[in-house]
Design a protein around this motif. Sequence first.
Motif, PDB file in Angstrom:
ATOM      1  N   GLY A  76       0.806  -1.225   0.000  1.00  0.00           N
ATOM      2  CA  GLY A  76       0.000   0.000   0.000  1.00  0.00           C
ATOM      3  C   GLY A  76       0.835   1.270   0.000  1.00  0.00           C
ATOM      4  O   GLY A  76       1.801   1.416  -0.763  1.00  0.00           O
ATOM      5  N   SER A  77       0.465   2.184   0.885  1.00  0.00           N
ATOM      6  CA  SER A  77       1.161   3.474   0.933  1.00  0.00           C
ATOM      7  C   SER A  77       2.626   3.307   1.301  1.00  0.00           C
ATOM      8  O   SER A  77       3.486   4.066   0.834  1.00  0.00           O
ATOM      9  CB  SER A  77       0.498   4.382   1.968  1.00  0.00           C
ATOM     10  N   SER A  95       6.685  -0.464   7.150  1.00  0.00           N
ATOM     11  CA  SER A  95       5.329  -0.740   7.639  1.00  0.00           C
ATOM     12  C   SER A  95       4.974   0.191   8.790  1.00  0.00           C
ATOM     13  O   SER A  95       5.764   0.363   9.720  1.00  0.00           O
ATOM     14  CB  SER A  95       5.255  -2.192   8.119  1.00  0.00           C
ATOM     15  N   GLN A  96       3.802   0.789   8.736  1.00  0.00           N
ATOM     16  CA  GLN A  96       3.330   1.607   9.855  1.00  0.00           C
ATOM     17  C   GLN A  96       3.051   0.715  11.047  1.00  0.00           C
ATOM     18  O   GLN A  96       3.604   0.897  12.128  1.00  0.00           O
ATOM     19  CB  GLN A  96       2.067   2.370   9.436  1.00  0.00           C
ATOM     20  N   SER A  97       2.185  -0.272  10.836  1.00  0.00           N
ATOM     21  CA  SER A  97       1.720  -1.109  11.953  1.00  0.00           C
ATOM     22  C   SER A  97       2.783  -2.080  12.437  1.00  0.00           C
ATOM     23  O   SER A  97       2.789  -2.473  13.605  1.00  0.00           O
ATOM     24  CB  SER A  97       0.501  -1.916  11.504  1.00  0.00           C
ATOM     25  N   THR A 122       1.718  -6.055   9.300  1.00  0.00           N
ATOM     26  CA  THR A 122       1.148  -6.463   8.016  1.00  0.00           C
ATOM     27  C   THR A 122       1.684  -7.853   7.639  1.00  0.00           C
ATOM     28  O   THR A 122       2.904  -8.056   7.521  1.00  0.00           O
ATOM     29  CB  THR A 122       1.495  -5.410   6.943  1.00  0.00           C
ATOM     30  N   VAL A 146      -7.902   5.152   9.167  1.00  0.00           N
ATOM     31  CA  VAL A 146      -7.456   4.006   8.365  1.00  0.00           C
ATOM     32  C   VAL A 146      -6.531   4.470   7.233  1.00  0.00           C
ATOM     33  O   VAL A 146      -5.506   3.853   6.955  1.00  0.00           O
ATOM     34  CB  VAL A 146      -8.683   3.224   7.828  1.00  0.00           C
ATOM     35  N   ALA A 147      -6.883   5.549   6.578  1.00  0.00           N
ATOM     36  CA  ALA A 147      -6.034   6.057   5.495  1.00  0.00           C
ATOM     37  C   ALA A 147      -4.805   6.720   6.106  1.00  0.00           C
ATOM     38  O   ALA A 147      -4.912   7.688   6.859  1.00  0.00           O
ATOM     39  CB  ALA A 147      -6.799   7.065   4.650  1.00  0.00           C
ATOM     40  N   THR A 148      -3.640   6.214   5.759  1.00  0.00           N
ATOM     41  CA  THR A 148      -2.427   6.746   6.378  1.00  0.00           C
ATOM     42  C   THR A 148      -2.062   8.113   5.795  1.00  0.00           C
ATOM     43  O   THR A 148      -2.228   8.357   4.602  1.00  0.00           O
ATOM     44  CB  THR A 148      -1.254   5.772   6.198  1.00  0.00           C
ATOM     45  N   LYS A 159      -5.146   7.564  -2.021  1.00  0.00           N
ATOM     46  CA  LYS A 159      -5.884   8.371  -1.033  1.00  0.00           C
ATOM     47  C   LYS A 159      -7.278   8.680  -1.565  1.00  0.00           C
ATOM     48  O   LYS A 159      -8.258   8.620  -0.846  1.00  0.00           O
ATOM     49  CB  LYS A 159      -5.160   9.702  -0.737  1.00  0.00           C
ATOM     50  N   GLU A 167      -9.526   5.225  -1.816  1.00  0.00           N
ATOM     51  CA  GLU A 167      -9.876   4.473  -0.605  1.00  0.00           C
ATOM     52  C   GLU A 167     -10.892   5.194   0.272  1.00  0.00           C
ATOM     53  O   GLU A 167     -11.663   4.538   0.959  1.00  0.00           O
ATOM     54  CB  GLU A 167      -8.631   4.071   0.194  1.00  0.00           C
TER      55      GLU A 167
HETATM   56  C1  F6R Z   1      -3.478   3.380   2.755  1.00  0.00           C
HETATM   57  C2  F6R Z   1      -2.937   2.533   3.821  1.00  0.00           C
HETATM   58  C3  F6R Z   1      -2.462   1.172   3.453  1.00  0.00           C
HETATM   59  C4  F6R Z   1      -1.208   0.797   4.246  1.00  0.00           C
HETATM   60  C5  F6R Z   1      -0.882  -0.680   3.992  1.00  0.00           C
HETATM   61  C6  F6R Z   1       0.368  -1.116   4.721  1.00  0.00           C
HETATM   62  O1  F6R Z   1      -3.892   4.615   3.256  1.00  0.00           O
HETATM   63  O2  F6R Z   1      -2.891   2.903   4.959  1.00  0.00           O
HETATM   64  O3  F6R Z   1      -2.237   1.049   2.074  1.00  0.00           O
HETATM   65  O4  F6R Z   1      -0.160   1.624   3.852  1.00  0.00           O
HETATM   66  O5  F6R Z   1      -1.954  -1.483   4.411  1.00  0.00           O
HETATM   67  O6  F6R Z   1       0.204  -1.015   6.093  1.00  0.00           O
HETATM   68  P1  F6R Z   1       1.439  -0.984   7.068  1.00  0.00           P
HETATM   69  O7  F6R Z   1       2.201   0.254   6.778  1.00  0.00           O
HETATM   70  O8  F6R Z   1       0.853  -1.015   8.441  1.00  0.00           O
HETATM   71  O9  F6R Z   1       2.261  -2.209   6.768  1.00  0.00           O
END
Ligand code: F6R
Length: 629
Positions: free
Chosen positions: A322-323, A368-370, A373, A419-421, A506, A509
């Motif tokens: 994703g992002s 990865s943000q979270s 994933t 949800v949208a990063t 963006k 979604e």
């Molecule tokens: C879009 C969005 C997703 C995350 C993707 C990866 O706004 O948030 O595309 O970027 O699901 O998630 P992470 O970064 O948590 O691995």
Amino acid sequence: MCGIVGYVGPEAAAPILLEGLAKLEYRGYDSAGIAVRDGEGDVTIVKAKGRLKVLAEKTDEGRAVRGNVGIGHTRWATHGEPSEINAHPHHSDANDVVGVHNGIIENYQELKEKLIRHGYTFYSQTDTEVLVKLVDYYYKKYKMGPIDALAKTMVRVRGSYALVCMFKDFPGEIFAARKDSPMIIGVTDGAAYIASDVPAILKYTRNVYYIGNLEMARLSEGKTEFYNLDGDQVKKELVEIKWDAEAAEKGGFEHFMMKEIHEQPKAIRDTIASVVRERTEGGDASDPEKPEKIRKYVDFSEIGLTPEDIAGVNGIVIVACGSAYHTGMVAQYVIEDLAGIPVRVELASEFRYRKILMAPGTLVVVISQSGETADTLEALRISKSLGAKTLAIVNVVGSSIAREADYVFYTMAGPEISVATTKAYSAQLIANYLLAIELAYVRGTISAEKMDAMLTEMQTLPGKIEEILKDKERIQWFAAKFSNIQDAFFIGRGIDYAIGLEGSLKMKEISYIHSEAYAAGELKHGTISLIESGTLVIGLQTQSSLFEKTLSNMVEVKSRGAYLMSLTTFGNYSVEDAAQFTVYVPKTDEHFAASLAVVPLQLLGYYLSVSRGLDVDNPRNLAKSVTVE
Ligand code: F6R
């Protein structure tokens, strides 16, 4: 980002603290703790790893902890993994000073060494324990009162903080100090409250004081005094909060997404500050013509990545979804251009089911943000099993990806709720640039002077984003006008193509408008047949060497009926000859253009969603953390 609550008054403190913390859990949620002082002056500290409900169960919803003065904290780990020992409150020996803190102490390592030399020992990995013990040190060494000890500490520490302390010798009082981290104080007739954010205390009072930067406060039952750094008392106006509780949680914004868009300057500042340092170089003491130079550099020592490790890298594979994948696309252009190292960017969901040929000396960067994933985590495991070294760029401390990677670069975006990063994407871009600069410097493709100049420019990005945000109503107007469109196309080349990918995601979604990002030169290989009268085409034009090329592709679609929007930098006014609507962003080093250009595109997606009456923060069919493949 963490949440702080404090209470002093006639009621039992612990249930009030827990209730307040629940309202602040959006600020951080990997561990929590409270410290409560009873009538005899004894303090009870209870902490728990995990969500706040674990702490609530452990204390029987606060009923098991006696006392009517207390402080509480919900943590989002920065220094040290999420654990009970690292959770706040932290305390000096014998609990003479007990404190909670939100923010980052940049020079905590140096201060820790100083305190160790003075006989202090440390039980946690946190900068907060250092901060609390530094207050204790000054308090005892100079036999000064709490306010003076706090002031002395504030002069000595670098970074940002909201610090709230209780002193054993002042059992009915709470003391606070603040720099760059939010903190408010609420009062009623017989009680005083302190918190990182208004929702924590809104149930009890709407009358608050905003404690200023570099100021301190002293709270007792129904009374609050404020002090400046000199220890002089300062007067404050009581402000009445008029928002409802839900709006307050979002800091006055209608949605978390808009709040997080506005938090991007801070996310960028904090991510830069976590690894950029200054050192003195060169100079000849006997020659005034050759003065010493203070130069900025990237310090990855806390990440564990040494210049030797970096020098051994001869290829990079970036894997993400994703992002996060889109930031990898930007990184590919920046790293190859600056450091001359070949970079491949892969979607984690593809990477994991392909036969991977991993050349020796490959560094795999997972983003990865979270940190949870599933596909990205699996790609990391596969890369490790193939013998590659792995670097994770992750936002959530202690997440699976962070735990399993060889090296971790934490982005400092704080908890992202929508949800949208937005802010995590921006912090990932910064981490990528910093990696590119360090790679380039170690490999000798940029000089120390160039590195310093690039880092200095990078530090201007937050201010430039603030400028862009001032003009958001223009995007709102445009979104309202186009809220009924069916399709949109984003076109660009190089970094502009990568920006388009994120802008398109963006938009689709959260507004459910079909949109696609295309490398501008690809249009005529099929897609151009989709263009009809009124189709919105957004041309990304931040890269000067590609400006004319993309412009000619824009003119091609306009001649087939497209409505043209251009997103470019100030100065490129000639674009208005072709584009019907133009958004300008400030000039910067073109490697960093995505950081600025993405902001109007986030706003466009946001306002389209709002004008279509959709659930911006929780779009249909999507989850914040994709832990299944
Ligand atoms: C879009 C969005 C997703 C995350 C993707 C990866 O706004 O948030 O595309 O970027 O699901 O998630 P992470 O970064 O948590 O691995």
